[in-house]
Design a protein around this motif. Structure first.
Motif, PDB file in Angstrom:
ATOM      1  N   VAL A   1       0.831  -1.190   0.000  1.00 49.10           N
ATOM      2  CA  VAL A   1       0.000   0.000   0.000  1.00 49.10           C
ATOM      3  C   VAL A   1       0.873   1.250   0.000  1.00 49.10           C
ATOM      4  O   VAL A   1       1.972   1.253   0.543  1.00 49.10           O
ATOM      5  CB  VAL A   1      -0.897   0.012   1.262  1.00 49.10           C
ATOM      6  N   VAL A   2       0.366   2.320  -0.623  1.00 48.49           N
ATOM      7  CA  VAL A   2       1.050   3.604  -0.550  1.00 48.49           C
ATOM      8  C   VAL A   2       0.127   4.619   0.135  1.00 48.49           C
ATOM      9  O   VAL A   2      -0.995   4.294   0.500  1.00 48.49           O
ATOM     10  CB  VAL A   2       1.455   4.112  -1.957  1.00 48.49           C
ATOM     11  N   ASN A   3       0.608   5.817   0.312  1.00 44.29           N
ATOM     12  CA  ASN A   3      -0.151   6.863   0.994  1.00 44.29           C
ATOM     13  C   ASN A   3      -1.463   7.167   0.257  1.00 44.29           C
ATOM     14  O   ASN A   3      -1.599   6.905  -0.932  1.00 44.29           O
ATOM     15  CB  ASN A   3       0.717   8.138   1.067  1.00 44.29           C
TER      16      ASN A   3
ATOM     17  N   MET B   1       6.205  15.340   6.347  1.00 46.80           N
ATOM     18  CA  MET B   1       6.105  13.977   5.842  1.00 46.80           C
ATOM     19  C   MET B   1       6.515  12.963   6.910  1.00 46.80           C
ATOM     20  O   MET B   1       5.893  12.895   7.940  1.00 46.80           O
ATOM     21  CB  MET B   1       6.936  13.840   4.558  1.00 46.80           C
ATOM     22  N   GLU B   2       7.603  12.184   6.675  1.00 51.72           N
ATOM     23  CA  GLU B   2       7.932  11.155   7.667  1.00 51.72           C
ATOM     24  C   GLU B   2       8.906  11.636   8.730  1.00 51.72           C
ATOM     25  O   GLU B   2       9.234  10.903   9.650  1.00 51.72           O
ATOM     26  CB  GLU B   2       8.443   9.890   6.987  1.00 51.72           C
TER      27      GLU B   2
ATOM     28  N   THR C   1      -1.973  10.509   4.881  1.00 53.05           N
ATOM     29  CA  THR C   1      -1.640  10.068   6.230  1.00 53.05           C
ATOM     30  C   THR C   1      -0.574  10.912   6.917  1.00 53.05           C
ATOM     31  O   THR C   1      -0.114  10.540   7.992  1.00 53.05           O
ATOM     32  CB  THR C   1      -1.147   8.609   6.217  1.00 53.05           C
TER      33      THR C   1
ATOM     34  N   SER D   1       2.106  12.579  11.578  1.00 49.84           N
ATOM     35  CA  SER D   1       3.046  11.514  11.240  1.00 49.84           C
ATOM     36  C   SER D   1       4.482  11.941  11.564  1.00 49.84           C
ATOM     37  O   SER D   1       5.242  11.198  12.191  1.00 49.84           O
ATOM     38  CB  SER D   1       2.919  11.172   9.756  1.00 49.84           C
TER      39      SER D   1
ATOM     40  N   SER E   1       6.951  10.340  14.475  1.00 50.06           N
ATOM     41  CA  SER E   1       8.262   9.876  14.047  1.00 50.06           C
ATOM     42  C   SER E   1       9.356  10.508  14.911  1.00 50.06           C
ATOM     43  O   SER E   1      10.267   9.834  15.394  1.00 50.06           O
ATOM     44  CB  SER E   1       8.445  10.246  12.580  1.00 50.06           C
TER      45      SER E   1
ATOM     46  N   SER F   1       5.073   6.844   9.280  1.00 54.50           N
ATOM     47  CA  SER F   1       6.348   7.313   8.762  1.00 54.50           C
ATOM     48  C   SER F   1       6.623   6.699   7.397  1.00 54.50           C
ATOM     49  O   SER F   1       7.005   7.372   6.445  1.00 54.50           O
ATOM     50  CB  SER F   1       7.437   6.943   9.756  1.00 54.50           C
TER      51      SER F   1
ATOM     52  N   LEU G   1       4.486   5.287   5.263  1.00 49.85           N
ATOM     53  CA  LEU G   1       3.508   5.708   4.248  1.00 49.85           C
ATOM     54  C   LEU G   1       3.833   7.103   3.726  1.00 49.85           C
ATOM     55  O   LEU G   1       3.495   7.448   2.596  1.00 49.85           O
ATOM     56  CB  LEU G   1       2.091   5.712   4.836  1.00 49.85           C
ATOM     57  N   ASN G   2       4.451   7.932   4.549  1.00 46.64           N
ATOM     58  CA  ASN G   2       4.780   9.290   4.164  1.00 46.64           C
ATOM     59  C   ASN G   2       6.220   9.423   3.670  1.00 46.64           C
ATOM     60  O   ASN G   2       6.715  10.545   3.549  1.00 46.64           O
ATOM     61  CB  ASN G   2       4.582  10.230   5.356  1.00 46.64           C
ATOM     62  N   SER G   3       6.844   8.298   3.401  1.00 43.64           N
ATOM     63  CA  SER G   3       8.249   8.344   3.007  1.00 43.64           C
ATOM     64  C   SER G   3       8.484   9.346   1.880  1.00 43.64           C
ATOM     65  O   SER G   3       7.768   9.379   0.890  1.00 43.64           O
ATOM     66  CB  SER G   3       8.707   6.965   2.536  1.00 43.64           C
TER      67      SER G   3
END
Lengths: 250, 250, 250, 250, 250, 250, 250, 250
Positions: free
Chosen positions: B227-229, F179-180, F206, F212, F216, H216, H218-220
């Motif tokens: 799965v992706v975002n 983001m992450e 997300t 997020s 993290s 984290s 998913l938001n890479s």
């Protein structure tokens, strides 16, 4: 409350004093055991077998409530969420049939099957069977014929499609699934009857104890699907029975 | 970093001083524009068309970055999440093809299709098409042949089953769906190739802007699904292209 | 899919070639408009008026789908979540009755009322009426007699108790409420028919756009209550209609 | 702090040196046991029986604190969240009455009942009784007359309406309920006094350990309802006692 | 409901027929406007100025409800959550004083101040003042003397301590704060009266629109604190008024 | 409070009456503007430039507070979260330098750079620069030398490693990323000084508006990392300045 | 990495071959135990006592890592999150001092106290002491003088104010609190040094295992407060030590 | 389903009756054990070793399913999530190799390694190894060569960079990490092949059992990263194997 009119007529007719009438409205329909107020007129009012939620009551409380119901003429009593340990203690005082997986005890005899048609109870996987049995036994205790279709999850569509006849001919379907809960949507798209979806807490990680399946079912793209609480096989069975007993009203 | 050894050899050979070597390691692979550090060696390192994420950059910044890339010989540049308003401003400085629904601009010519096979991009509904197009255009910009299968959600299985041939013959599938996201599980159960699932923010109420679909996809009972975002059509297309270009390595 | 057997018989009888049979299974029940796959046999399969979800489609797409349905003989078409702006554009091409609060358009004539009984639609407050009307109009478009009981929330029990006769005589009840959503539990305790609860996004702060009402309804202490997505008046009306049309099956 | 003026007067009068004054402000009102700083003047300042929160203290710490309070003349001490195991250890050093369900110990004698009126403590179900007893015993330890109304949840309105006299005549009501927590709204609509709502962690699935009931209570459509933490019977009882002791001030 | 006995007496005395009695129970206490059921006996039952929640009603509906109340003799009517735009429309039909920050309109004259003592309304910051004014004006409309202490947040304790006299002499305190909501705990520790905490949606990021302050207040380490919904100044003021009017009962 | 002793000495010495002393404790350190209590002694107490949080104040309130501070001799005043619109209004009354991206206004002259060393402010991407500038300008307004390292996110390690010298020689680092949020961990692993991490709301789906990145950073596997609220560049800059000004104390 | 330059110089000087250089860069700073890669140069790089996170390692793995460190000359090793059970097993192989509440083991001798000043560790309640001790012992193992101020929560301000001298003279403060976490804001408002806030999982219900305290601390209205993970006493102590060791750099 | 055409041909050719054909479509591909419907043709359809999810099945059910598969000629069977206790019971009936950390049992012989290249399985810490082994063993059971790189988390970049050769030469990488999950982004930035990220539930406090790492990942900010469920080593291994077996298709 439905017989306020009767009570008022009696007051007018003089067979009931005002104070007696008030007393009658307040005290008639239940017995107060201190820790529980047992509803003795529910069957009249709602037309169903009486149910005792066993999860957070002591064995002694359960025995007290069941005896109060039996004393008042109840024929079939369903005890839900009754752990094996409690069941063994309750059994010393009251006779019943116990279903360990479903954690259900049925006191008394099963009623006749008088529903409009058959109720299908389907599960996505093997692990959903305990919750499904809670629904199925509730349905049987309430007078329904049940068809069980277990382990027909959507990752192997062949399994589900092979039971298409059962799905197409049901009066109402209870769809029980954990993980992603897609079963409800797929069945909802195939069936032409109401579908009650039961998310289960089966899974791990982001299944979040059934939340993922619940959300999935609430967002079902199929029409005609409604949802009950996570693992609430009883609630689904109860409502499915109501639907299977809907009659033509004037 | 991969050529530290080359640099060390040059130091040893005397063609590079120690200070030059240090400088080389530090400054070589990018151009620092102040607001952005443009990676100029990424194509060598990762073998792909360069990508500029347009969402949170000003039109001026985008122009600066694209020009830096063009100046360094980049042939195809993908600009994602580029709103119509920004696209119009950027267009004054740079020539590109713009896809409004997908919010994608492609600078330069499309590369040849050199993937292992076809990539299927499927959607549950009409509303998921914009996200799907982001994936499909990304795939095409990275040299893949794409087969689009749109509006084949699980509430009407007939629609999906009629495209079974495409699904069975894909090298990799991107499954795009909002609401309950069941499409990924059903396709995952039918296909024998990797499935990249993209949850979309389509829906209302408990869809929670795509969270429901995301959870559903993460809990898929079908194996082979990742799965992706939410709404990340680009990410899915990018990884699908990588998979479609996996080659046999000694 | 239900007529695979018919198709197979035709193959055996020689009136259908194998390739024609395969084609028939795959292509028959829908028209592919590119952006949407219109299901043309749904009425046969599920016995209901056709529904078009208008929220995330362009006016052009809606016109295309409705025309495809009309061309195939559909008499009544319900368009849900149709904003006033879109409705005005669609109206240039197609004739319909539009209900602004409920955001519903009904194309064609209403069917006869052929349900088992009356369906009650109740709301906790004035603010829940738009969602309730989505349910009520859906019910009417699907052939049900509807009794509306609005603004009878539990903070003033007198209001609800004064409508006890309607509640006791319903075949099925749709209970629509925001804020704490207690209406569903109280009605569920009074009624002897299935209750479909619809949480609404009415409220502020910790109502969390309907989440509070949703959780409350899922945890209802009354049996016989199931729940649909937040603000999903259509879904509740659709299932309530199914329940009101449950017939005795062999 | 309230007697800063007294201290300053003493400084001025010469009966207190400046350093003594500073010391007095800093060290007077409590005893520092190392692991706990026992507030010895709280009774003066807030006018209540002293309370020790037992949940996260060792039996030795509890004994130390209670002894410090007794040594300073405290007559009644309430120990909350005292598990049965800890209670048995503490009992070796200190004499008290222990209530197992409510996990409360009361050291010393109960004060006289000197509140403005009666405080009603009501529960939705049998399972809420332990939390309700924490509230009721706290109320009694703080000098209030308590009326208990247990198992009167909204799914059976008859039970609640039969106790309408108690509800109408209360000075303040503590409404304790798990699951959907609708009890607070219904009582809030019937009563003309403040209602303190206590959500309990009773239920399963989406009850989320009391979160559902909490949200429901915070969103109550009835005015005059405020809420305390999940299972916080003590907090509700404490505030209800304060309300029941509000006096006319100049 | 409180006069069921009166009605029954009339039935017995023959001055009321049974059908009239039933009618009386059902229809007396409210007027059904279709979109709203206006409660006309609430003042008798709960002893307060009538309140209309304006947030989700049209100006026309508000005018209708207020006129229904005025027609029935109501002297003071509070309209809450009335936006400036709506207020201007309603003002064409009804005369009132409007408070823009608090979004409150008061129809009619303010009642006499007849509470037990003073009510303090305190805020953590300047940004919390609108919510605080909603509480303060509600309190004044219900007959309370209000002391405002604004911008005394805990990051500058000096400011709060300088108002210690007001805090120590209050009958009840409404503590309004956003961000981390610590004000309620600190005031709760200083005061010897009930504290109603109102979390506000002031802040950004992890304030989560007031959720952080709400959780903080629910977990207050100070006893005697209860909480209402985020930004619910009205609810806090309403309950504070109830507490300030608690009288000694039999 | 720190000068209670001085006040007491004056009481003793007779130069201050008891009532004057009380007054002094209560009223000295701030000016009450009604809507705000301006802290005039904070600089003495905490040694920093004064700060006004502009987000939820009206331009008039901001002018009032700044003037109160200027009147009391403040040299440098930082106004944070000041929108462009408000800035233009405030500018009519007060002179300042405005930084649009960072939404910061600085009244008066910048102080000398008197920190222990340099403070690095780093960002993961171009989109994080506005938040980073809020931190950097706060640092400069509080007397620190700042080194900016922007767009050095972990997906291209070369960019970060090329700035290793700056990272290794910093006194404290502010790491800003959306983001992450991995930047904080990687920098935390490379640096030998405290790292203050600032999650930003940059991203989509997300990223949940920075949640997020926040999670993290809180879970960073690198030691020496602490975190402030989402987008709280000011808070990070303020604390980094404190750290950069830590002095050896007796 | 910091000595790449040294390595390059050696290559140039001919004392190191290119392959040896590469090897040196890759293999020097750690020992690979298979299950763990022990960092042997961290002390040089970051200047601190080495730390082993014991929570998810087997006793055998811990022994292996500690021995690898000791073999390489490490003098002081801190083992965190070491349960009593594991500690007993590890003790058979390695000698250390064990602190049961803090779950910390210290191998070797404590370093000299060489910080800039004193570090205050404060807690809101008795139950927060274990987490506070994790911070305090970490601080002592890293060469800091620690002042403990326990059980000074904001519900009894007297207790905190009596320790004002310690707070005002600290170099850095670690504020440890559960429940509503207000301690950090109040201390942040009083102190003129950096405050590291540690939320603890102490509490019940909506404390959500520390989430409430965490949010409260992140939203602190006091400047100069940053936050670490729930119960992360070690992380706070580690960063506080870094701050207490910040030195003036060129 | 893929062989519907074959079946139809047989019907046409007369070698299969219509009823037999229907039976064939419905019953062929699985065996219904009552509690489980075993898919016997999956290998043909998807080309992989069969997998049994052991977590929620009884030992008896597992034995039944495995025997059904063995009876049908399956050579290698992977049983996942098999606890040590269950493994011991199952072992009485079936022979297999058991891996305790990974909770995996492999029945039968391992297949030949026939993938396109090597698959790297990397972990951030020692505690992630169990989940990584679930992935690695799944990969080996599906015919892949696996390179393990454990404990190379981003807080010590040296460790990861020293394994750059393995990362650069992989066909696909499985990145396993808990806490802040930054490993996936850093590896994604370095590698030029697909990365499947597996968040683990390792950590405490705000790691929220892996949710932090999941978000984290998913938001890479690195492209080419997709994610599976928390702790789902199997799912990652399964998809990685699919990717490593992608072949060039016509």
């Amino acid at each position: 409350m439905s017989n306020i009119k009767d009570i008022l007529e009696s007051v007018k007719g003089g067979t009931l004093s005002v104070d007696e009438a008030l007393l009658s409205i307040k005290e008639k329909p239940f017995e107060d055991l201190g820790y529980a107020v047992v509803d003795l007129h529910r069957r009249c009012r709602q037309g169903v077998t009486e149910v005792v939620y066993g999860a957070s009551k002591t064995p002694e409380q359960i025995v007290g409530i069941v005896n109060s119901l039996l004393k008042n003429g109840e024929k079939t009593i369903l005890i839900t969420r009754l752990s094996k340990e409690k069941a063994e203690i309750v059994k010393r005082s009251i006779s019943f049939t116990y279903y360990e997986g479903a954690k259900i005890a049925i006191v008394g005899s099963l009623p006749e099957k008088d529903g409009n048609g058959k109720v299908v109870v389907a599960t996505g996987g093997t692990s959903d069977i305990d919750v499904a049995e809670e629904a199925a036994l509730t349905l049987e205790a309430l007078g329904n014929e049940v068809v069980r279709i277990y382990d027909v999850g959507v990752s192997g569509l062949h399994r589900l499609l092979s039971r298409l006849d059962d799905i197409m001919s049901a009066s109402v379907i209870v769809a029980v699934a954990g993980m992603e809960g897609a079963l409800a949507s797929v069945i909802g798209g195939l069936a032409d009857c109401p579908v009650i979806a039961v998310p289960t807490s089966v899974g791990y990680g982001t299944c979040f104890n059934g939340l993922s399946a619940l959300l999935s079912m609430l967002n079902s793209c199929a029409s005609g699907v409604s949802v009950v609480n996570i693992d609430n096989g009883f609630g689904a069975g109860y409502q499915a029975s109501m639907i299977n007993h809907v009659r033509i009203k004037g």
